[in-house]
Motif scaffolding. Structure first.
Motif, PDB file in Angstrom:
ATOM      1  N   MET A   1       0.842  -1.165   0.000  1.00  0.00           N
ATOM      2  CA  MET A   1       0.000   0.000   0.000  1.00  0.00           C
ATOM      3  C   MET A   1       0.892   1.233   0.000  1.00  0.00           C
ATOM      4  O   MET A   1       1.069   1.883   1.031  1.00  0.00           O
ATOM      5  CB  MET A   1      -0.929  -0.031   1.202  1.00  0.00           C
ATOM      6  N   PRO A   2       1.460   1.557  -1.133  1.00  0.00           N
ATOM      7  CA  PRO A   2       2.467   2.620  -1.183  1.00  0.00           C
ATOM      8  C   PRO A   2       1.939   4.017  -0.858  1.00  0.00           C
ATOM      9  O   PRO A   2       2.712   4.877  -0.481  1.00  0.00           O
ATOM     10  CB  PRO A   2       2.971   2.546  -2.625  1.00  0.00           C
ATOM     11  N   GLU A   3       0.633   4.232  -0.964  1.00  0.00           N
ATOM     12  CA  GLU A   3       0.118   5.587  -0.762  1.00  0.00           C
ATOM     13  C   GLU A   3      -0.359   5.859   0.657  1.00  0.00           C
ATOM     14  O   GLU A   3      -0.778   6.962   0.965  1.00  0.00           O
ATOM     15  CB  GLU A   3      -1.028   5.837  -1.745  1.00  0.00           C
ATOM     16  N   ILE A   4      -0.284   4.877   1.531  1.00  0.00           N
ATOM     17  CA  ILE A   4      -0.762   5.060   2.900  1.00  0.00           C
ATOM     18  C   ILE A   4       0.289   5.823   3.714  1.00  0.00           C
ATOM     19  O   ILE A   4       1.489   5.605   3.562  1.00  0.00           O
ATOM     20  CB  ILE A   4      -1.096   3.706   3.552  1.00  0.00           C
ATOM     21  N   THR A   5      -0.187   6.720   4.557  1.00  0.00           N
ATOM     22  CA  THR A   5       0.732   7.457   5.416  1.00  0.00           C
ATOM     23  C   THR A   5       1.033   6.631   6.664  1.00  0.00           C
ATOM     24  O   THR A   5       0.262   5.733   7.038  1.00  0.00           O
ATOM     25  CB  THR A   5       0.138   8.811   5.849  1.00  0.00           C
ATOM     26  N   GLN A   6       2.128   6.946   7.318  1.00  0.00           N
ATOM     27  CA  GLN A   6       2.488   6.254   8.559  1.00  0.00           C
ATOM     28  C   GLN A   6       1.400   6.437   9.603  1.00  0.00           C
ATOM     29  O   GLN A   6       1.052   5.494  10.324  1.00  0.00           O
ATOM     30  CB  GLN A   6       3.833   6.775   9.073  1.00  0.00           C
ATOM     31  N   ALA A   7       0.836   7.636   9.677  1.00  0.00           N
ATOM     32  CA  ALA A   7      -0.207   7.912  10.674  1.00  0.00           C
ATOM     33  C   ALA A   7      -1.449   7.063  10.420  1.00  0.00           C
ATOM     34  O   ALA A   7      -2.039   6.506  11.355  1.00  0.00           O
ATOM     35  CB  ALA A   7      -0.565   9.398  10.654  1.00  0.00           C
ATOM     36  N   THR A   8      -1.854   6.949   9.165  1.00  0.00           N
ATOM     37  CA  THR A   8      -3.031   6.149   8.823  1.00  0.00           C
ATOM     38  C   THR A   8      -2.780   4.680   9.097  1.00  0.00           C
ATOM     39  O   THR A   8      -3.640   3.981   9.648  1.00  0.00           O
ATOM     40  CB  THR A   8      -3.419   6.367   7.348  1.00  0.00           C
ATOM     41  N   LEU A   9      -1.611   4.191   8.725  1.00  0.00           N
ATOM     42  CA  LEU A   9      -1.265   2.793   8.975  1.00  0.00           C
ATOM     43  C   LEU A   9      -1.291   2.492  10.471  1.00  0.00           C
ATOM     44  O   LEU A   9      -1.891   1.496  10.904  1.00  0.00           O
ATOM     45  CB  LEU A   9       0.108   2.476   8.394  1.00  0.00           C
ATOM     46  N   THR A  10      -0.695   3.349  11.271  1.00  0.00           N
ATOM     47  CA  THR A  10      -0.673   3.171  12.721  1.00  0.00           C
ATOM     48  C   THR A  10      -2.087   3.153  13.279  1.00  0.00           C
ATOM     49  O   THR A  10      -2.433   2.297  14.106  1.00  0.00           O
ATOM     50  CB  THR A  10       0.162   4.275  13.395  1.00  0.00           C
ATOM     51  N   LYS A  11      -2.920   4.069  12.823  1.00  0.00           N
ATOM     52  CA  LYS A  11      -4.310   4.150  13.282  1.00  0.00           C
ATOM     53  C   LYS A  11      -5.061   2.859  12.963  1.00  0.00           C
ATOM     54  O   LYS A  11      -5.770   2.315  13.813  1.00  0.00           O
ATOM     55  CB  LYS A  11      -5.003   5.345  12.625  1.00  0.00           C
ATOM     56  N   GLU A  12      -4.903   2.358  11.754  1.00  0.00           N
ATOM     57  CA  GLU A  12      -5.601   1.137  11.348  1.00  0.00           C
ATOM     58  C   GLU A  12      -5.086  -0.080  12.102  1.00  0.00           C
ATOM     59  O   GLU A  12      -5.873  -0.940  12.524  1.00  0.00           O
ATOM     60  CB  GLU A  12      -5.474   0.929   9.835  1.00  0.00           C
ATOM     61  N   LEU A  13      -3.779  -0.167  12.292  1.00  0.00           N
ATOM     62  CA  LEU A  13      -3.224  -1.288  13.051  1.00  0.00           C
ATOM     63  C   LEU A  13      -3.702  -1.261  14.500  1.00  0.00           C
ATOM     64  O   LEU A  13      -4.048  -2.296  15.070  1.00  0.00           O
ATOM     65  CB  LEU A  13      -1.693  -1.268  12.989  1.00  0.00           C
ATOM     66  N   ARG A  14      -3.755  -0.099  15.099  1.00  0.00           N
ATOM     67  CA  ARG A  14      -4.242   0.012  16.479  1.00  0.00           C
ATOM     68  C   ARG A  14      -5.721  -0.380  16.565  1.00  0.00           C
ATOM     69  O   ARG A  14      -6.161  -0.997  17.536  1.00  0.00           O
ATOM     70  CB  ARG A  14      -4.036   1.435  17.010  1.00  0.00           C
ATOM     71  N   SER A  15      -6.485  -0.027  15.537  1.00  0.00           N
ATOM     72  CA  SER A  15      -7.896  -0.405  15.495  1.00  0.00           C
ATOM     73  C   SER A  15      -8.046  -1.928  15.431  1.00  0.00           C
ATOM     74  O   SER A  15      -8.840  -2.520  16.174  1.00  0.00           O
ATOM     75  CB  SER A  15      -8.573   0.252  14.294  1.00  0.00           C
ATOM     76  N   LEU A  16      -7.278  -2.562  14.552  1.00  0.00           N
ATOM     77  CA  LEU A  16      -7.319  -4.023  14.446  1.00  0.00           C
ATOM     78  C   LEU A  16      -6.878  -4.674  15.755  1.00  0.00           C
ATOM     79  O   LEU A  16      -7.428  -5.699  16.167  1.00  0.00           O
ATOM     80  CB  LEU A  16      -6.441  -4.495  13.288  1.00  0.00           C
ATOM     81  N   GLU A  17      -5.923  -4.050  16.419  1.00  0.00           N
ATOM     82  CA  GLU A  17      -5.465  -4.557  17.716  1.00  0.00           C
ATOM     83  C   GLU A  17      -6.575  -4.435  18.760  1.00  0.00           C
ATOM     84  O   GLU A  17      -6.787  -5.354  19.561  1.00  0.00           O
ATOM     85  CB  GLU A  17      -4.217  -3.798  18.155  1.00  0.00           C
ATOM     86  N   SER A  18      -7.292  -3.328  18.753  1.00  0.00           N
ATOM     87  CA  SER A  18      -8.373  -3.135  19.730  1.00  0.00           C
ATOM     88  C   SER A  18      -9.500  -4.134  19.523  1.00  0.00           C
ATOM     89  O   SER A  18     -10.197  -4.504  20.466  1.00  0.00           O
ATOM     90  CB  SER A  18      -8.905  -1.698  19.682  1.00  0.00           C
ATOM     91  N   PHE A  19      -9.682  -4.602  18.294  1.00  0.00           N
ATOM     92  CA  PHE A  19     -10.681  -5.633  17.995  1.00  0.00           C
ATOM     93  C   PHE A  19     -10.127  -7.044  18.219  1.00  0.00           C
ATOM     94  O   PHE A  19     -10.794  -8.033  17.934  1.00  0.00           O
ATOM     95  CB  PHE A  19     -11.185  -5.504  16.556  1.00  0.00           C
ATOM     96  N   GLN A  20      -8.890  -7.119  18.689  1.00  0.00           N
ATOM     97  CA  GLN A  20      -8.202  -8.377  18.981  1.00  0.00           C
ATOM     98  C   GLN A  20      -8.032  -9.259  17.742  1.00  0.00           C
ATOM     99  O   GLN A  20      -8.015 -10.481  17.825  1.00  0.00           O
ATOM    100  CB  GLN A  20      -8.916  -9.141  20.097  1.00  0.00           C
ATOM    101  N   LEU A  21      -7.884  -8.621  16.584  1.00  0.00           N
ATOM    102  CA  LEU A  21      -7.657  -9.348  15.338  1.00  0.00           C
ATOM    103  C   LEU A  21      -6.173  -9.517  15.054  1.00  0.00           C
ATOM    104  O   LEU A  21      -5.777 -10.440  14.346  1.00  0.00           O
ATOM    105  CB  LEU A  21      -8.342  -8.644  14.168  1.00  0.00           C
TER     106      LEU A  21
END
Length: 65
Positions: A1-21
Motif C-alpha cells: 500500500m504505497p500511498e498510505i501514510t504512517q499515521a493512517t497505517l498506525t491508526k488502522e493497526l491500532r484499530s485491528l489490535e483493539s478488535f483483537q484481530l
C-alpha cells in the motif's frame, strides 16, 4: 500500500489490535521494532477474505464485459 501514510497505517493497526484481530509485539531495541501477527480469531478471517478476493475478481471480470 504505497500511498498510505504512517499515521493512517498506525491508526488502522491500532484499530485491528483493539478488535483483537492482530497482536502487537514491541521489542526493546534501538531503533525500536514492532511486529504484528494475526490472533487466533484473526486467522479465522482468512477464509472469508479469500472468498471476498474471489468474488472481487469475478466482479471485475463481469463489469469489464
Amino acid at each position: 500500500m504505497p500511498e498510505i501514510t504512517q499515521a493512517t497505517l498506525t491508526k488502522e493497526l491500532r484499530s485491528l489490535e483493539s478488535f483483537q484481530l492482530i497482536h502487537r509485539k514491541v521489542y526493546a531495541e534501538v531503533p525500536p521494532r514492532v511486529e504484528y501477527s494475526l490472533t487466533e480469531i484473526g486467522m479465522k478471517l482468512l477464509p472469508v477474505l479469500k472468498e471476498l478476493e474471489i468474488w472481487g475478481d469475478e466482479y471485475k471480470k463481469r463489469i469489464r464485459q
